[in-house]
Enzyme design. Structure first.
Site, PDB file in Angstrom:
ATOM      1  CB  SER A   1     -21.525  40.039  18.805  1.00  0.00           C
ATOM      2  OG  SER A   1     -21.077  39.781  17.519  1.00  0.00           O
TER       3      SER A   1
ATOM      4  CG  HIS B   1     -24.747  41.789  15.699  1.00  0.00           C
ATOM      5  ND1 HIS B   1     -24.343  40.474  15.577  1.00  0.00           N
ATOM      6  CD2 HIS B   1     -23.388  42.592  15.628  1.00  0.00           C
ATOM      7  CE1 HIS B   1     -23.048  40.429  15.436  1.00  0.00           C
ATOM      8  NE2 HIS B   1     -22.577  41.916  15.404  1.00  0.00           N
TER       9      HIS B   1
END
Length: 482
Positions: free
Chosen positions: A129, A186
């Site tokens: 990410s 997430h």
């Protein structure tokens, strides 16, 4: 000729930036792309003069790797990952490692880990990410899969990951699909965070009549306190950005949101596991509603609501909005952790909750100072059942709730949609309720379908059925609980 420490398949934006990051940390990287002219363009362009080995075939890539070979893919999720696995396997030997760094769905990673291990190889499914900038400067990395692979990739992964102090935002997450599951959650939290910020923006704009400059200043102030985070920071920058005519660009962007599916996966997983992921679910539906632009335009000319005219103290309302954002953000993380905890039980993963918070502290899209408090909570009590049962979060959310309630009430009274801020508050009230009206719901189910119920004056696990009309029998339906 020196062989490479790791190989990477997929030289799109993320792949290019990640290998440049790896090379800058002292690693030699072999690179391959299905469109081979991309390899040549990269090696002679951004990668010129650096420690890259350009390869035109998968066989060539594997032949240029040190043992145990580490082949990382950054390709489109789905069938392309399976196709590349089939191409890679014949060129590897027992103990070599295949790594999927894309946004794969965790059930696919569970399946692939089992399949690759059956061939005597190791498999890692890692969430990555941070977008293109994160890939280049230091992403958050969430690896899971074959535990035996971790010692071989740990040095590279932790070297390229973002750092908070000296701590890398990368640690082993858990078995088979755990890494991609944590990345999925997430992304779900990211959906929720973005939506609650958008709801605050809409209330400032439509209810308070604020312009982009004024909102820019508010988000700038918020980014210095409890709400200090990447998403608040970029919202500040977006509101301050002007187009070629000197006007706020954000107001010229069409209000239809896209999505790639990870938020939806999070919601579906929550439904499968019976976890009330209400805020993230609403954030996905908010994007779906935004996509119905033409229908909304028709409805806006046909349906009416209350007048949007705020008569209160504007500064107080902005302060209340900050509290609402903070309260909803706590709920978003609490629900996400609740989901990860249930998944760990279901899939027999050993998740390090404090470590996950640290992985999210830097590099990733949901990075915020707030995550340090989550790590502290789990460090203090590794068996913490729910984030809201930690003293810090209890005190913080109780302090925020008065302003939060005023914001949600104002949104409803003035007809400004606030699906996530409202859903989060409703969850908070439901979670802290010793008794919910599900007793009536169970009576209804038993009345029409003989689904049975438990009684508060009898032991748990003992089920009863009532012949409510006098016309039914004593036969009860089977039941199940999520």
């Amino acid at each position: 000729m020196k062989k490479a420490d790791i190989g990477l398949i997929g030289l799109a934006v993320m792949g290019e930036n990640l290998v440049l990051n790896m090379e800058s940390k002292g690693f030699t990287v072999a690179v391959y792309n299905r469109t081979t002219d991309k390899v040549d363009k990269f090696v002679n362009g951004r990668g010129a003069g650096k420690n890259f080995i350009g390869c035109h075939t998968v066989a060539d890539l594997c032949a240029n790797l040190e043992r145990p070979r580490k082949v990382m893919m950054l390709v489109k999720a789905g069938q392309p990952v399976d196709d590349f696995i089939e191409q890679i396997i014949p060129h590897l030997e027992p103990g070599d490692i295949i790594i999927d760094g894309g946004n794969s769905h965790f059930p696919d990673t569970i399946r692939r880990t089992s399949y690759v291990e059956s061939k005597g190889l190791l498999f890692v499914g890692s969430g990555v990410s941070g977008g293109e900038e994160g890939a280049l400067l230091g992403p958050s990395m969430m690896p899971g899969g074959s535990p035996a692979a971790w010692p071989s990739i740990k040095t590279i992964f932790q070297a390229v990951a973002a750092k908070v102090g000296d701590e890398p935002c990368c640690e082993w997450v858990g078995e088979n699909g755990a890494g991609h599951f944590v990345k999925m959650v997430h992304n779900g939290i990211e959906y929720g965070d973005m939506q609650i910020i958008c709801e605050a923006y809409q209330m400032m704009k439509e209810l308070l009549g604020m312009n982009a400059d004024e909102m820019h200043q508010v988000f700038s102030d918020w980014n210095k306190g409890d709400l200090d985070s990447y998403l608040v920071e970029i919202t500040r920058d977006i509101l301050g950005y002007r187009d070629e005519n000197g006007e706020a660009l954000v107001e010229k962007i069409l209000d239809t949101a896209g999505q790639k599916g990870t938020g939806k996966w999070t919601g579906v997983s929550a439904l499968d596991l019976g976890i009330p992921l209400t805020l993230i679910g609403e954030s996905v539906f908010a994007r779906c509603l935004s996509a119905q632009k033409d229908l909304r335009v028709k409805a806006s000319k046909f349906l009416t609501g209350p007048e949007k005219h705020f008569r209160g103290d504007r500064n107080q309302f902005i302060s209340d909005l900050k509290d609402a954002l903070l309260g909803a953000k706590i709920i978003s993380y609490a629900q996400g952790y609740d989901l990860m905890g249930e998944a760990a039980k279901e899939y027999k993963w050993t998740l390090n909750n404090g470590g996950i918070a640290l992985m999210w502290r830097g590099g990733c899209i949901i990075r915020s100072a707030f995550l340090g408090k989550i790590k502290e909570a789990f460090d203090k009590n590794p068996k913490l059942e729910h984030l809201l049962l930690d003293e810090y979060f209890k005190v913080t959310i109780e302090k925020a709730q008065t302003g939060w309630r005023r914001v949600v009430a104002s949104a409803i009274m003035h007809g400004v949609p606030a699906p996530c801020l409202a859903a989060a508050l409703t969850y908070f009230d439901g979670f802290r309720s010793e008794r919910l009206p599900a007793n009536l719901l169970q009576a209804q189910r038993d009345y029409f379908g003989a689904h049975t119920y438990e009684r508060i004056d009898k032991p748990r696990g003992e089920f009863f059925h009532t012949n409510w009309t006098g016309r039914g029998g004593d036969t009860a339906s089977s039941t199940y609980s999520v």
